[in-house]
Write a protein that holds these residues in place. Sequence first.
Motif, PDB file in Angstrom:
ATOM      1  N   PHE A 218       0.997  -1.384  -0.147  1.00 15.55           N
ATOM      2  CA  PHE A 218       0.027  -0.165   0.197  1.00 15.55           C
ATOM      3  C   PHE A 218       0.422   1.301   0.395  1.00 15.55           C
ATOM      4  CE2 PHE A 218      -3.442  -2.750   1.349  1.00 15.55           C
ATOM      5  CZ  PHE A 218      -4.163  -2.407   0.967  1.00 15.55           C
ATOM      6  N   MET A 219       0.098   2.227  -0.895  1.00 15.42           N
ATOM      7  CA  MET A 219       1.419   2.903  -0.741  1.00 15.42           C
ATOM      8  C   MET A 219       0.861   3.909  -0.067  1.00 15.42           C
ATOM      9  SD  MET A 219       3.188   3.132  -3.588  1.00 15.42           S
ATOM     10  CE  MET A 219       3.733   4.551  -4.583  1.00 15.42           C
ATOM     11  N   SER A 220       1.617   4.946   0.704  1.00 17.90           N
ATOM     12  CA  SER A 220       1.046   6.555   1.336  1.00 17.90           C
ATOM     13  C   SER A 220       0.477   7.019   1.139  1.00 17.90           C
ATOM     14  CB  SER A 220       1.659   7.428   1.182  1.00 17.90           C
ATOM     15  OG  SER A 220       2.612   8.119   0.357  1.00 17.90           O
ATOM     16  N   THR A 221      -0.779   6.952  -0.279  1.00 15.05           N
ATOM     17  CA  THR A 221      -1.511   7.306  -0.573  1.00 15.05           C
ATOM     18  C   THR A 221      -2.561   6.307  -0.507  1.00 15.05           C
ATOM     19  OG1 THR A 221      -1.309   6.668  -2.556  1.00 15.05           O
ATOM     20  CG2 THR A 221      -1.018   8.468  -2.217  1.00 15.05           C
ATOM     21  N   GLY A 222      -2.748   4.928  -0.066  1.00  8.43           N
ATOM     22  CA  GLY A 222      -3.550   4.098   0.263  1.00  8.43           C
ATOM     23  C   GLY A 222      -3.826   3.497  -1.273  1.00  8.43           C
ATOM     24  N   LYS A 223      -3.713   3.667  -1.887  1.00  4.06           N
ATOM     25  CA  LYS A 223      -3.240   2.725  -2.864  1.00  4.06           C
ATOM     26  C   LYS A 223      -2.526   2.078  -2.961  1.00  4.06           C
ATOM     27  CE  LYS A 223      -2.718   3.035  -8.409  1.00  4.06           C
ATOM     28  NZ  LYS A 223      -1.996   3.833  -9.788  1.00  4.06           N
ATOM     29  N   LYS A 224      -3.189   0.487  -3.827  1.00  8.50           N
ATOM     30  CA  LYS A 224      -2.658  -0.791  -3.544  1.00  8.50           C
ATOM     31  C   LYS A 224      -2.039  -1.267  -4.822  1.00  8.50           C
ATOM     32  CE  LYS A 224      -4.032  -5.950  -2.630  1.00  8.50           C
ATOM     33  NZ  LYS A 224      -5.147  -6.302  -2.537  1.00  8.50           N
ATOM     34  N   VAL A 225      -0.834  -1.054  -5.109  1.00 12.12           N
ATOM     35  CA  VAL A 225       0.495  -1.795  -5.766  1.00 12.12           C
ATOM     36  C   VAL A 225       0.972  -3.132  -5.961  1.00 12.12           C
ATOM     37  CG1 VAL A 225       0.238   0.513  -7.667  1.00 12.12           C
ATOM     38  CG2 VAL A 225       1.872   0.127  -5.728  1.00 12.12           C
ATOM     39  N   ASN A 226       1.266  -3.662  -6.753  1.00 11.10           N
ATOM     40  CA  ASN A 226       2.384  -4.754  -6.929  1.00 11.10           C
ATOM     41  C   ASN A 226       3.212  -4.542  -6.976  1.00 11.10           C
ATOM     42  OD1 ASN A 226       0.450  -7.066  -6.216  1.00 11.10           O
ATOM     43  ND2 ASN A 226      -0.496  -6.884  -8.409  1.00 11.10           N
ATOM     44  N   ILE A 227       4.002  -4.845  -6.469  1.00  9.52           N
ATOM     45  CA  ILE A 227       5.592  -4.937  -6.713  1.00  9.52           C
ATOM     46  C   ILE A 227       6.080  -5.854  -7.318  1.00  9.52           C
ATOM     47  CG2 ILE A 227       5.826  -2.576  -5.565  1.00  9.52           C
ATOM     48  CD1 ILE A 227       7.651  -4.191  -3.199  1.00  9.52           C
ATOM     49  N   PRO A 228       7.418  -6.343  -8.237  1.00 12.97           N
ATOM     50  CA  PRO A 228       7.730  -7.563  -7.562  1.00 12.97           C
ATOM     51  C   PRO A 228       8.741  -8.227  -7.860  1.00 12.97           C
ATOM     52  CG  PRO A 228       8.487  -5.387  -9.853  1.00 12.97           C
ATOM     53  CD  PRO A 228       7.764  -5.192  -9.071  1.00 12.97           C
TER      54      PRO A 228
END
Length: 319
Positions: A218-228
Motif C-alpha cells: 500500500f502506498m502512502s496514498t492508500g493505493k494498492k500496487v504490486n511490486i515484483p
Amino acid sequence: MMINRNRPDLWKTDVARSVDFYNEWFMRFAPVSFRETRVETTKQVEEALRWTANLTDIRPETLKAYPSVLPILRMSTCPPIARDRLIGLAGVDKNLVENMEGKNRIPPKMNQLHVREQLEKIGEIIEKMADPDIFVWKERGDIGSQEEVHRASIVVADRLCGSIANPIIRNAQEKRQLAAIKDWLIERGYRELKVGEAKDWLSMPDGTFCFRFNVPIFMSTGKKVNIPVDAVIQRKDSSQYEFPVLLEAKSAGDFTNPNKRRKEETAKAQQLKSTYGDKITFDLFLCGYFDSGYLGYGAAEGIDWIWEHRIDDLKFLGL
C-alpha cells in the motif's frame, strides 16, 4: 537474524571477492551472451533492410507498419543519430518517436495525415544520412549484393548491441543469479511453485519458491500496487516464520551504478515494512561491484544481503 550487515569487518574482503567472482563470469560468459544477441540483432537488421529496399526507399507505410524499425535506422546513419537528435533534425513530434521505439506503435489518436507527414520527414533524414561506408550500394544507385547487405547488417547490429551492451550483460547475469538460487534450493529439497498453485505469495506451500512474483503493498496514498520480487521462498517450516523469504538479485559491473540506484532497494524495503510490519525482511543477493558505501547505506536501512560467492549463507535465512 542478521547475516552480513552487522559484520563490517568482512565487507572489504567480500567486496574484493565479489568483484573477482563477477569478472571471472564476465570474461567467460558475457561475450557469449553478447554474440548471441548480435546474431539475433543481425537478423532483425537484415529484415529492416528488406522492408526499406536496403535503405533506398523508406516509405511512411513501412514505418507505420513496422514502428520498431526506427532504432535500427538511427544506427544506420553517419554518425549514428540519438533519439532526441533525430527528433530535432527531422522536426517531428517527440511523442511519435517515443511511441514507435518504446511501444512499437503509432500514437493511436494522432491525425493520420500528420503521421504521414512526420514519417516522410524521418525517412528523408535517414536516407540522406545513411552511412556511405556501410551501404556502399547507395552511391552506385542499386540495392546492393547479398554479401554487401549481410556485411552492412553486421555493422549496424554491432552498433545496436554496443548501445545496449549493459542491459544485455545485466539480463544474462540476472538469469545466472536466479539459476544459482534455484540450484541451491533444489539441492536442499525445495521445488519451484507450479502455475496456479498459490493464489498469492502468502499462500505458497511449504518448501516452494517462485521467481519474479508480485507482492502487493500500500502506498502512502492508500493505493494498492504490486511490486515484483525476484525470488519468493516459502521455508519448509513456515509455521516458525510470519513471512516467506524475499530476495532481490543484484549485480553490477562497476561501482558507480549501484550507488546511483541504492535508494530503489531502500524504497522497496520501506514500502514492504509499511504494509506488513517490521517482521518482514527484504534481502539482497549480490554479485559484483558493491562497495562499503552501498553496503553501509543498506545496512542503515535494515537491509541484509547474501554474497553469491558465499551462497551457502542462504541457510541463515532459515532455508
